[in-house]
Write an enzyme that holds these catalytic residues in place. Structure first.
Site, PDB file in Angstrom:
ATOM      1  N   ARG A 148      36.510  45.510  43.569  1.00 58.92           N
ATOM      2  CA  ARG A 148      36.181  46.900  43.248  1.00 58.92           C
ATOM      3  C   ARG A 148      34.934  46.973  42.368  1.00 58.92           C
ATOM      4  O   ARG A 148      34.732  46.168  41.473  1.00 58.92           O
ATOM      5  CB  ARG A 148      37.369  47.531  42.504  1.00 58.92           C
ATOM      6  CG  ARG A 148      37.124  48.965  42.068  1.00 58.92           C
ATOM      7  CD  ARG A 148      38.416  49.697  41.885  1.00 58.92           C
ATOM      8  NE  ARG A 148      38.985  49.527  40.563  1.00 58.92           N
ATOM      9  CZ  ARG A 148      40.079  50.177  40.153  1.00 58.92           C
ATOM     10  NH1 ARG A 148      40.700  51.009  40.960  1.00 58.92           N
ATOM     11  NH2 ARG A 148      40.554  49.996  38.950  1.00 58.92           N
ATOM     12  N   LYS A 186      45.020  55.400  43.012  1.00 61.70           N
ATOM     13  CA  LYS A 186      45.259  56.722  42.411  1.00 61.70           C
ATOM     14  C   LYS A 186      43.987  57.569  42.366  1.00 61.70           C
ATOM     15  O   LYS A 186      43.999  58.743  42.715  1.00 61.70           O
ATOM     16  CB  LYS A 186      45.775  56.575  40.962  1.00 61.70           C
ATOM     17  CG  LYS A 186      47.077  55.821  40.839  1.00 61.70           C
ATOM     18  CD  LYS A 186      47.557  55.785  39.388  1.00 61.70           C
ATOM     19  CE  LYS A 186      46.634  55.007  38.472  1.00 61.70           C
ATOM     20  NZ  LYS A 186      46.647  53.551  38.683  1.00 61.70           N
ATOM     21  N   ARG A 207      51.510  57.116  31.000  1.00 65.26           N
ATOM     22  CA  ARG A 207      51.590  55.687  31.287  1.00 65.26           C
ATOM     23  C   ARG A 207      52.699  55.007  30.485  1.00 65.26           C
ATOM     24  O   ARG A 207      52.913  53.811  30.652  1.00 65.26           O
ATOM     25  CB  ARG A 207      50.265  55.065  30.887  1.00 65.26           C
ATOM     26  CG  ARG A 207      49.559  54.286  31.984  1.00 65.26           C
ATOM     27  CD  ARG A 207      48.240  53.861  31.379  1.00 65.26           C
ATOM     28  NE  ARG A 207      47.517  52.915  32.120  1.00 65.26           N
ATOM     29  CZ  ARG A 207      46.514  53.197  32.939  1.00 65.26           C
ATOM     30  NH1 ARG A 207      46.198  54.447  33.208  1.00 65.26           N
ATOM     31  NH2 ARG A 207      45.842  52.240  33.507  1.00 65.26           N
ATOM     32  N   ARG A 266      46.715  43.744  32.920  1.00 66.46           N
ATOM     33  CA  ARG A 266      46.941  45.155  33.279  1.00 66.46           C
ATOM     34  C   ARG A 266      48.153  45.302  34.189  1.00 66.46           C
ATOM     35  O   ARG A 266      48.921  46.252  34.064  1.00 66.46           O
ATOM     36  CB  ARG A 266      45.696  45.745  33.947  1.00 66.46           C
ATOM     37  CG  ARG A 266      44.647  46.195  32.922  1.00 66.46           C
ATOM     38  CD  ARG A 266      43.273  46.315  33.538  1.00 66.46           C
ATOM     39  NE  ARG A 266      43.192  47.340  34.541  1.00 66.46           N
ATOM     40  CZ  ARG A 266      42.354  47.312  35.580  1.00 66.46           C
ATOM     41  NH1 ARG A 266      41.535  46.300  35.730  1.00 66.46           N
ATOM     42  NH2 ARG A 266      42.333  48.304  36.428  1.00 66.46           N
ATOM     43  N   ARG A 278      33.854  46.642  36.404  1.00 67.10           N
ATOM     44  CA  ARG A 278      34.362  47.086  35.111  1.00 67.10           C
ATOM     45  C   ARG A 278      34.643  45.901  34.197  1.00 67.10           C
ATOM     46  O   ARG A 278      35.021  44.836  34.660  1.00 67.10           O
ATOM     47  CB  ARG A 278      35.645  47.896  35.308  1.00 67.10           C
ATOM     48  CG  ARG A 278      35.402  49.381  35.391  1.00 67.10           C
ATOM     49  CD  ARG A 278      36.576  50.137  35.928  1.00 67.10           C
ATOM     50  NE  ARG A 278      37.842  49.817  35.278  1.00 67.10           N
ATOM     51  CZ  ARG A 278      38.984  50.438  35.547  1.00 67.10           C
ATOM     52  NH1 ARG A 278      39.000  51.423  36.431  1.00 67.10           N
ATOM     53  NH2 ARG A 278      40.094  50.100  34.944  1.00 67.10           N
TER      54      ARG A 278
HETATM   55  P1  ADP Z   1      43.647  51.405  36.132  1.00 64.67           P
HETATM   56  O1  ADP Z   1      42.719  51.005  37.193  1.00 64.67           O
HETATM   57  O2  ADP Z   1      44.222  50.235  35.376  1.00 64.67           O
HETATM   58  O3  ADP Z   1      44.684  52.389  36.575  1.00 64.67           O
HETATM   59  P2  ADP Z   1      42.400  53.331  34.269  1.00 64.67           P
HETATM   60  O4  ADP Z   1      41.012  53.645  34.585  1.00 64.67           O
HETATM   61  O5  ADP Z   1      43.444  54.336  34.544  1.00 64.67           O
HETATM   62  O6  ADP Z   1      42.715  51.966  35.017  1.00 64.67           O
HETATM   63  O7  ADP Z   1      42.527  52.894  32.740  1.00 64.67           O
HETATM   64  C1  ADP Z   1      41.694  51.917  32.162  1.00 64.67           C
HETATM   65  C2  ADP Z   1      42.188  51.575  30.772  1.00 64.67           C
HETATM   66  O8  ADP Z   1      42.161  52.734  29.937  1.00 64.67           O
HETATM   67  C3  ADP Z   1      43.635  51.089  30.700  1.00 64.67           C
HETATM   68  O9  ADP Z   1      43.746  49.702  30.956  1.00 64.67           O
HETATM   69  C4  ADP Z   1      43.992  51.447  29.255  1.00 64.67           C
HETATM   70  O10 ADP Z   1      43.428  50.531  28.340  1.00 64.67           O
HETATM   71  C5  ADP Z   1      43.284  52.774  29.058  1.00 64.67           C
HETATM   72  N1  ADP Z   1      44.137  53.936  29.429  1.00 64.67           N
HETATM   73  C6  ADP Z   1      43.903  54.836  30.424  1.00 64.67           C
HETATM   74  N2  ADP Z   1      44.865  55.768  30.489  1.00 64.67           N
HETATM   75  C7  ADP Z   1      45.751  55.466  29.501  1.00 64.67           C
HETATM   76  C8  ADP Z   1      46.977  56.036  29.062  1.00 64.67           C
HETATM   77  N3  ADP Z   1      47.491  57.142  29.643  1.00 64.67           N
HETATM   78  N4  ADP Z   1      47.619  55.437  28.025  1.00 64.67           N
HETATM   79  C9  ADP Z   1      47.115  54.344  27.409  1.00 64.67           C
HETATM   80  N5  ADP Z   1      45.969  53.745  27.782  1.00 64.67           N
HETATM   81  C10 ADP Z   1      45.280  54.286  28.817  1.00 64.67           C
END
Ligand code: ADP
Ligand code: ZN
Length: 213
Positions: free
Chosen positions: A127, A13, A88, A171, A160
């Site tokens: 990553r 994404k 989400r 996740r 990360r």
């Molecule tokens: P991913 O690679 O899992 O898509 P992100 O960078 O989008 O990771 O998100 C990392 C973390 O931040 C998630 O695992 C969650 O804990 C939190 N997070 C991000 N966006 C949201 C959201 N819209 N709702 C709830 N938690 C979120």
């Protein structure tokens, strides 16, 4: 364009969003980036989000809607936005719908990026992310020129905290349970586009074709 990018962690994404910003000046808005910056800065928001993030669980809908309610009203959103990692959950999607209606705005498209699970697992474990600017690298396919150092900003390129095997597996479970149902939600709104692709360029081409049609 006003677009939501759906897809499991590691589906690409963020990479697709960055490529799309170069097309028309839309801004990428990543709730994950916003939250990581808050954690790094040690703000109140960061303190509230940190534990859930480390475990690979979701941060509360209230906290996220507080952030996005403000963010979507900023000036740079006028040219369009690519929502990366938001919404989400169904409650976040419902709240976004109300928020956009209040602002008199409509989404153009929701792109669901579908990638096979083994590809995702491989990508997530290899990553690496720049702590400074968020640039994404991969130790196998796209390493920084100098090991551990960002090509763009010179920041530290690291793994990360939520990219341990345990957190990754959580996740993916959380995604399937809480976020995958959004595809049906947006299909019902008539704006869902599913893209089955392994490269971000292929995803980009599919989006361009859809925008043009
Ligand atoms: P991913 O690679 O899992 O898509 P992100 O960078 O989008 O990771 O998100 C990392 C973390 O931040 C998630 O695992 C969650 O804990 C939190 N997070 C991000 N966006 C949201 C959201 N819209 N709702 C709830 N938690 C979120
Ligand atoms: Zn950087």
């Amino acid at each position: 364009m006003k677009l939501i990018l759906l897809g499991a962690p590691g589906a690409g994404k963020g990479t697709v969003a960055k490529l799309l910003t170069k097309m028309d000046g839309s801004v990428q808005i990543s709730t994950g980036d916003i939250l990581r910056a808050a954690v790094a800065a040690g703000t109140e928001l960061g303190k509230q989000a940190q534990a859930a993030m480390k475990a690979g669980d979701l941060v509360s809908d209230d906290l996220i809607m507080g952030i996005m309610g403000e963010r979507l009203k900023e000036d740079d959103c006028k040219a369009g936005y690519l929502l990366d990692g938001f919404p989400r959950t169904i409650p976040q999607a419902e709240a976004l719908k109300v928020l956009l209606a209040d602002m008199g705005e409509e989404l153009d498209m929701v792109v669901d990026i579908q990638v096979a699970k083994d590809v995702i697992l491989d990508r997530l474990t290899t990553r690496r992310t720049c702590e400074g600017c968020g640039e994404i690298y991969n130790v196998k396919s796209n390493p920084p020129k100098e090991e551990g150092k960002c090509d763009k900003c010179g920041g530290a390129v690291t793994q990360r905290e939520d990219e341990t095997e345990e957190a990754i597996s959580n996740r993916l479970d959380v995604y399937n349970e809480m976020t995958a149902p959004l595809a049906k939600f947006y299909a019902a709104e008539g704006i869902l586009v599913s893209v089955d692709a392994t490269s971000s360029d292929a995803v980009l081409d599919a989006i361009k074709a859809k925008l043009a049609s």
